[in-house]
Design an enzyme around this catalytic site. Structure first.
Site, mmCIF file in Angstrom:
data_model
loop_
_atom_site.group_PDB
_atom_site.id
_atom_site.type_symbol
_atom_site.label_atom_id
_atom_site.label_comp_id
_atom_site.label_asym_id
_atom_site.label_seq_id
_atom_site.Cartn_x
_atom_site.Cartn_y
_atom_site.Cartn_z
ATOM 1 N N ASP A 100 0.843 -1.194 0.000
ATOM 2 C CA ASP A 100 0.000 0.000 0.000
ATOM 3 C C ASP A 100 0.880 1.246 0.000
ATOM 4 O O ASP A 100 1.357 1.661 -1.029
ATOM 5 C CB ASP A 100 -0.905 0.025 1.243
ATOM 6 C CG ASP A 100 -2.040 -0.970 1.190
ATOM 7 O OD1 ASP A 100 -2.621 -1.167 0.123
ATOM 8 O OD2 ASP A 100 -2.344 -1.543 2.249
ATOM 9 N N LYS A 128 -0.934 -1.515 -4.740
ATOM 10 C CA LYS A 128 -1.876 -0.394 -4.839
ATOM 11 C C LYS A 128 -1.072 0.889 -5.065
ATOM 12 O O LYS A 128 -0.793 1.630 -4.131
ATOM 13 C CB LYS A 128 -2.698 -0.264 -3.564
ATOM 14 C CG LYS A 128 -3.623 -1.414 -3.283
ATOM 15 C CD LYS A 128 -4.409 -1.123 -2.017
ATOM 16 C CE LYS A 128 -5.334 -2.247 -1.653
ATOM 17 N NZ LYS A 128 -6.071 -1.929 -0.414
ATOM 18 N N VAL A 150 -9.222 -5.618 0.233
ATOM 19 C CA VAL A 150 -9.280 -6.939 -0.385
ATOM 20 C C VAL A 150 -9.126 -8.043 0.666
ATOM 21 O O VAL A 150 -8.424 -7.871 1.672
ATOM 22 C CB VAL A 150 -8.215 -7.122 -1.493
ATOM 23 C CG1 VAL A 150 -8.500 -6.219 -2.662
ATOM 24 C CG2 VAL A 150 -6.818 -6.855 -0.960
#
Length: 157
Positions: A100, A128, A150
């Site tokens: 992330d 991401k 997710v």
């Protein structure tokens, strides 16, 4: 409402046979002799990956966090479970489930280099890029996904 971002048949498609930037590398010839699986979310992915690497590799495990009790990175990285073995002189491949912000992996890459690893590469099942705060070089990316929460395939939540 839940949405399927990656269906099961796509997950079974060999990651190393897909094309694209920094993806179509021959995983069977990864120059790594130590896989470091980041627990718990990357465990299924790391096992599948290790079965397909054609050179002898050892697997060790770490648990790290920058999230505390929330879903937003605090920026403070904690090592919850450290490696069992030395990585001095080893070619290391960090295997992660999702990248992330990049904070945790950036810290971890530098931490492992400071411990004497010969090389440190990074492999993630999902990335991401829209959430990236720290530019961390990712050598192998399975899927780039949107900024969605997710679950599945052993991922932490």
């Amino acid at each position: 409402m839940s949405v399927c971002l990656i269906n099961g048949s796509k997950l079974e498609l060999p990651l190393w046979q897909r094309g694209g930037d920094r993806r179509g590398v021959a995983f069977g010839r990864i120059p790594a002799n130590k896989i470091i699986c980041i627990l718990k979310g990357a465990s299924f992915f790391a096992c599948e990956l290790a079965k397909r690497i054609t050179v002898p590799v050892f697997i060790d495990f770490m648990s790290v966090s920058s999230y505390g009790d929330g879903t937003e990175s605090s920026g403070i990285v904690r090592i919850i479970k450290d490696l069992d073995d030395s990585i001095i002189g080893e070619n290391v491949l960090i295997v992660e489930d999702i990248i992330d912000s990049g904070r945790t992996l950036s810290y971890l890459v530098e931490n492992l280099k400071s411990r004497g690893a010969k090389t440190v590469r990074l492999c993630t099942l999902m990335s991401k890029p829209s959430r990236r705060v720290v530019d961390v070089p990712v050598d192998y990316i399975g899927y780039e996904i949107p900024d969605e929460f997710v679950v599945g395939y052993g991922l932490d939540y």
